[in-house]
Design a protein around this motif. Structure first.
Motif, mmCIF file in Angstrom:
data_model
loop_
_atom_site.group_PDB
_atom_site.id
_atom_site.type_symbol
_atom_site.label_atom_id
_atom_site.label_comp_id
_atom_site.label_asym_id
_atom_site.label_seq_id
_atom_site.Cartn_x
_atom_site.Cartn_y
_atom_site.Cartn_z
ATOM 1 N N ASN A 166 -59.322 62.562 3.985
ATOM 2 C CA ASN A 166 -58.480 63.406 4.844
ATOM 3 C C ASN A 166 -57.552 64.320 4.048
ATOM 4 O O ASN A 166 -57.261 65.432 4.472
ATOM 5 N N ARG A 167 -57.075 63.838 2.921
ATOM 6 C CA ARG A 167 -56.115 64.613 2.124
ATOM 7 C C ARG A 167 -56.779 65.439 1.022
ATOM 8 O O ARG A 167 -56.145 66.272 0.400
ATOM 9 N N GLY A 168 -58.051 65.197 0.748
ATOM 10 C CA GLY A 168 -58.814 66.009 -0.196
ATOM 11 C C GLY A 168 -58.498 65.786 -1.662
ATOM 12 O O GLY A 168 -58.485 66.729 -2.435
ATOM 13 N N PHE A 169 -58.265 64.542 -2.065
ATOM 14 C CA PHE A 169 -58.077 64.259 -3.484
ATOM 15 C C PHE A 169 -58.948 63.101 -3.925
ATOM 16 O O PHE A 169 -59.508 62.394 -3.100
ATOM 17 N N ARG A 170 -59.065 62.941 -5.265
ATOM 18 C CA ARG A 170 -60.010 61.969 -5.818
ATOM 19 C C ARG A 170 -59.370 60.829 -6.589
ATOM 20 O O ARG A 170 -60.068 59.944 -7.061
ATOM 21 N N HIS A 171 -58.057 60.838 -6.739
ATOM 22 C CA HIS A 171 -57.357 59.789 -7.491
ATOM 23 C C HIS A 171 -56.108 59.382 -6.725
ATOM 24 O O HIS A 171 -55.397 60.241 -6.189
ATOM 25 N N MET A 172 -55.837 58.081 -6.691
ATOM 26 C CA MET A 172 -54.664 57.581 -5.973
ATOM 27 C C MET A 172 -53.952 56.523 -6.811
ATOM 28 O O MET A 172 -54.530 55.478 -7.123
ATOM 29 N N PRO A 173 -52.676 56.784 -7.176
ATOM 30 C CA PRO A 173 -51.904 55.768 -7.881
ATOM 31 C C PRO A 173 -51.661 54.552 -6.979
ATOM 32 O O PRO A 173 -51.545 54.687 -5.757
ATOM 33 N N VAL A 174 -51.598 53.398 -7.599
ATOM 34 C CA VAL A 174 -51.361 52.146 -6.876
ATOM 35 C C VAL A 174 -49.985 51.630 -7.273
ATOM 36 O O VAL A 174 -49.696 51.479 -8.464
ATOM 37 N N GLN A 175 -49.142 51.385 -6.278
ATOM 38 C CA GLN A 175 -47.796 50.879 -6.536
ATOM 39 C C GLN A 175 -47.597 49.541 -5.839
ATOM 40 O O GLN A 175 -48.135 49.311 -4.759
ATOM 41 N N GLN A 176 -46.799 48.696 -6.483
ATOM 42 C CA GLN A 176 -46.404 47.434 -5.871
ATOM 43 C C GLN A 176 -44.955 47.186 -6.225
ATOM 44 O O GLN A 176 -44.588 47.227 -7.413
ATOM 45 N N ASP A 177 -44.134 46.971 -5.225
ATOM 46 C CA ASP A 177 -42.694 46.751 -5.407
ATOM 47 C C ASP A 177 -42.065 47.882 -6.229
ATOM 48 O O ASP A 177 -41.235 47.645 -7.109
ATOM 49 N N GLY A 178 -42.498 49.121 -5.972
ATOM 50 C CA GLY A 178 -41.942 50.275 -6.658
ATOM 51 C C GLY A 178 -42.451 50.511 -8.065
ATOM 52 O O GLY A 178 -42.023 51.442 -8.731
ATOM 53 N N HIS A 179 -43.372 49.673 -8.532
ATOM 54 C CA HIS A 179 -43.908 49.808 -9.889
ATOM 55 C C HIS A 179 -45.352 50.297 -9.833
ATOM 56 O O HIS A 179 -46.138 49.877 -8.986
ATOM 57 N N LEU A 180 -45.710 51.147 -10.774
ATOM 58 C CA LEU A 180 -47.065 51.639 -10.910
ATOM 59 C C LEU A 180 -47.931 50.523 -11.495
ATOM 60 O O LEU A 180 -47.657 50.024 -12.579
ATOM 61 N N VAL A 181 -48.971 50.113 -10.761
ATOM 62 C CA VAL A 181 -49.802 48.995 -11.220
ATOM 63 C C VAL A 181 -51.267 49.369 -11.420
ATOM 64 O O VAL A 181 -52.067 48.530 -11.827
ATOM 65 N N GLY A 182 -51.618 50.617 -11.134
ATOM 66 C CA GLY A 182 -53.004 51.018 -11.326
ATOM 67 C C GLY A 182 -53.271 52.398 -10.772
ATOM 68 O O GLY A 182 -52.385 53.067 -10.239
ATOM 69 N N LEU A 183 -54.515 52.805 -10.905
ATOM 70 C CA LEU A 183 -54.988 54.079 -10.394
ATOM 71 C C LEU A 183 -56.424 53.876 -9.951
ATOM 72 O O LEU A 183 -57.239 53.321 -10.697
ATOM 73 N N VAL A 184 -56.740 54.274 -8.710
ATOM 74 C CA VAL A 184 -58.113 54.166 -8.231
ATOM 75 C C VAL A 184 -58.668 55.565 -8.019
ATOM 76 O O VAL A 184 -57.944 56.488 -7.655
ATOM 77 N N SER A 185 -59.951 55.687 -8.275
ATOM 78 C CA SER A 185 -60.623 56.974 -8.110
ATOM 79 C C SER A 185 -61.692 56.849 -7.033
ATOM 80 O O SER A 185 -62.072 55.749 -6.629
ATOM 81 N N VAL A 186 -62.187 57.991 -6.600
ATOM 82 C CA VAL A 186 -63.283 57.994 -5.638
ATOM 83 C C VAL A 186 -64.466 57.217 -6.207
ATOM 84 O O VAL A 186 -65.110 56.446 -5.503
ATOM 85 N N ARG A 187 -64.712 57.383 -7.500
ATOM 86 C CA ARG A 187 -65.823 56.661 -8.142
ATOM 87 C C ARG A 187 -65.640 55.148 -7.999
ATOM 88 O O ARG A 187 -66.583 54.424 -7.678
ATOM 89 N N ASP A 188 -64.419 54.657 -8.242
ATOM 90 C CA ASP A 188 -64.144 53.219 -8.105
ATOM 91 C C ASP A 188 -64.414 52.749 -6.680
ATOM 92 O O ASP A 188 -65.046 51.714 -6.456
ATOM 93 N N VAL A 189 -63.922 53.518 -5.726
ATOM 94 C CA VAL A 189 -64.047 53.158 -4.317
ATOM 95 C C VAL A 189 -65.513 53.159 -3.886
ATOM 96 O O VAL A 189 -65.981 52.221 -3.241
ATOM 97 N N ASP A 241 -54.891 49.465 -16.471
ATOM 98 C CA ASP A 241 -54.429 50.516 -17.378
ATOM 99 C C ASP A 241 -54.250 51.811 -16.600
ATOM 100 O O ASP A 241 -55.153 52.229 -15.870
ATOM 101 N N VAL A 242 -53.084 52.418 -16.762
ATOM 102 C CA VAL A 242 -52.819 53.706 -16.134
ATOM 103 C C VAL A 242 -52.410 54.660 -17.242
ATOM 104 O O VAL A 242 -51.427 54.427 -17.945
ATOM 105 N N HIS A 243 -53.165 55.710 -17.412
ATOM 106 C CA HIS A 243 -52.849 56.711 -18.418
ATOM 107 C C HIS A 243 -51.932 57.735 -17.781
ATOM 108 O O HIS A 243 -52.172 58.178 -16.650
ATOM 109 N N SER A 244 -50.888 58.087 -18.520
ATOM 110 C CA SER A 244 -49.878 58.954 -17.919
ATOM 111 C C SER A 244 -49.313 59.948 -18.927
ATOM 112 O O SER A 244 -49.525 59.829 -20.136
ATOM 113 N N VAL A 245 -48.589 60.919 -18.398
ATOM 114 C CA VAL A 245 -47.825 61.892 -19.163
ATOM 115 C C VAL A 245 -46.500 62.086 -18.440
ATOM 116 O O VAL A 245 -46.351 61.671 -17.289
#
Length: 174
Positions: free
Chosen positions: A130-153, A47-51
């Motif tokens: 290195n980039r100083g952020f806590r959330h990273m969208p996950v893409q596969q074949d150009g499609h958004l398939v998830g979102l991982v956070s520092v907490r998840d990692v 699930d990816v919540h978006s606006v």
């Protein structure tokens, strides 16, 4: 004759059968390449919540609050990530005195760094750190398939470290 605990290895010792956890491959982690983003998504869901960029910040605040999450992916009409908006962005907006009815695109971080499901936890941690952020969208074949956070990692890396610790203890005993 010395007690058996003081005797060196004998030929019969090599013929003893070992359990799976006592094999050299298992002890060295040969078949354990590490946890990947796809493993995180399998456990947490995709699930990816978006606006949208034109959504008011007020709407983003409402979603963050209702979903109890820290960031939303900003997507275009093709559902491709064009930005990310986090609690931190909203705090900066309020501090700057901007109106919550402004469009999300005025406060979002554009062109978010993404990863693919085959990234390892170590790769994601390194990029986030290195980039100083806590959330990273996950893409596969150009499609958004998830979102991982520092907490998840961190959660999954901790499980990986606990597993490695168990392997070391079993190697010492076994």
């Amino acid at each position: 004759m010395a007690p058996t605990s003081y005797q060196g290895r004998m030929e019969k010792d090599d013929k003893d059968s070992h359990t799976h956890s006592q094999t050299e491959e298992w002890s060295l982690g040969v078949n354990s390449p590490g946890i990947k983003v796809e493993d995180i998504l399998r456990h947490k869901g995709d699930d990816v919540h978006s606006v949208t960029p034109h959504s008011p910040v007020r709407e983003a605040v409402g979603k963050l609050t209702r979903m109890r999450i820290g960031a939303l992916v900003v997507v275009n009409s093709d559902l491709e990530p064009v930005g990310i908006v986090s609690e931190r962005d909203i705090v900066h907006m309020i501090d700057a005195g901007k109106d919550v009815d402004a469009a999300v695109e005025t406060i979002m971080t554009p062109n978010p760094v993404t990863c693919t499901p085959d990234y390892t936890i170590e790769e994601v941690m390194k990029v986030m750190s290195n980039r100083g952020f806590r959330h990273m969208p996950v893409q596969q074949d150009g499609h958004l398939v998830g979102l991982v956070s520092v907490r998840d990692v961190v959660k999954h890396r901790l499980q990986e470290v606990e597993y490695e610790n168990l392997k070391i203890k079993q190697a010492m005993v076994g």
